[in-house]
Design a protein around this motif. Structure first.
Motif, PDB file in Angstrom:
ATOM      1  N   HIS A  92       0.979  -1.397   0.045  1.00  0.00           N
ATOM      2  CA  HIS A  92       0.046   0.028  -0.138  1.00  0.00           C
ATOM      3  C   HIS A  92       0.891   1.262   0.058  1.00  0.00           C
ATOM      4  O   HIS A  92       1.372   1.862   1.108  1.00  0.00           O
ATOM      5  CB  HIS A  92      -1.017   0.086   1.142  1.00  0.00           C
ATOM      6  N   TYR A 173      -5.882   4.872  -2.597  1.00  0.00           N
ATOM      7  CA  TYR A 173      -4.852   4.792  -3.719  1.00  0.00           C
ATOM      8  C   TYR A 173      -4.592   6.028  -4.673  1.00  0.00           C
ATOM      9  O   TYR A 173      -5.813   6.376  -4.836  1.00  0.00           O
ATOM     10  CB  TYR A 173      -5.332   3.461  -4.332  1.00  0.00           C
ATOM     11  N   CYS A 177      -1.698  -0.792  -6.169  1.00  0.00           N
ATOM     12  CA  CYS A 177      -0.680  -1.740  -5.642  1.00  0.00           C
ATOM     13  C   CYS A 177       0.325  -2.441  -6.310  1.00  0.00           C
ATOM     14  O   CYS A 177      -0.125  -2.910  -7.521  1.00  0.00           O
ATOM     15  CB  CYS A 177      -1.392  -2.239  -4.486  1.00  0.00           C
TER      16      CYS A 177
END
Length: 223
Positions: A92, A173, A177
């Motif tokens: 992450h 995000y 990822c």
């Protein structure tokens, strides 16, 4: 379930999580220990009944995902994983994560990259020298798992039994990822390992499920 919130207000546990997260994440790049303990304390009180998580939601799929809340500051989600399946090694980037098991036995195996000198590149791939910093099983009675942007950020979730867990990620995000695999010559028992980035993970395909747990409201200042 009703509990007392700030200044005498009443709220469900999920509402407390929403309100606490909106107090913390819009105003902070980093989270203080006190703020972290406050948020993890309310997340620790979440349960499968309030969030309407049931093992039979895995009857037709190995991986199921329910979106609870999607804001520009953080995400709340529920993931279901059938026994013997996993969320493969991933990161992450620049984010923090808090996971809370709702039912089942969930193994979390995580790695922390070492100094920049441990990074090298092969053709179209990144190889990270990492230390394994966690490999343990959590249940609904366990405290939440905290993953920082520097420690435990590369991790995988393995379902020792059918599981469901609550997931808080902040900030959301900006980029997808990165998935990783152990480089050849290493195994899951090694404390030090090289992790090789991979483009995609075919096994990571989640079936969507609408969130059907207790409702919540956005704080007035978040609308």
């Amino acid at each position: 379930r009703i509990q007392i919130l700030f200044e005498g207000m009443t709220s469900t546990i999920l509402q407390q999580c929403v309100d606490t997260a909106f107090k913390i994440f819009p105003n902070n790049i980093t989270i203080s220990r006190e703020q972290l303990e406050t948020l993890m304390g309310v997340i620790n009180c979440l349960n499968m009944e309030e969030l309407d998580t049931k093992p039979n939601y895995l009857s037709s799929n190995s991986l199921v995902h329910s979106k609870i809340l999607d804001s520009k500051y953080f995400h709340f989600d529920i993931f279901y994983v059938k026994k013997g399946h996993r969320l493969p090694l991933h990161d992450h980037p620049g984010m923090v994560g808090i996971m809370k098991v709702l039912f089942g036995e969930m193994r979390v195996r995580s790695y922390s990259p070492q100094r920049q000198s441990g990074l090298r590149r092969t053709t179209f791939r990144t190889v990270l020298k990492c230390r394994k910093t966690q490999d343990r099983v959590y249940t609904a009675s366990s405290k939440p798992i905290y993953l920082t942007s520097a420690k435990d950020n590369i991790h995988e979730v393995i379902a020792e039994t059918d599981i469901a867990f609550f997931d808080c990620l902040a900030p959301p995000y900006e980029n997808n990822c990165t998935f990783y695999r152990l480089s050849s010559g290493y195994d899951e028992a090694d404390e030090m390992a090289e992790l090789r980035s991979v483009g995609t993970e075919p096994e990571y395909v989640t079936a969507p499920r609408r969130y059907t747990g207790i409702p919540f409201r956005y704080p007035w200042h978040a609308t």
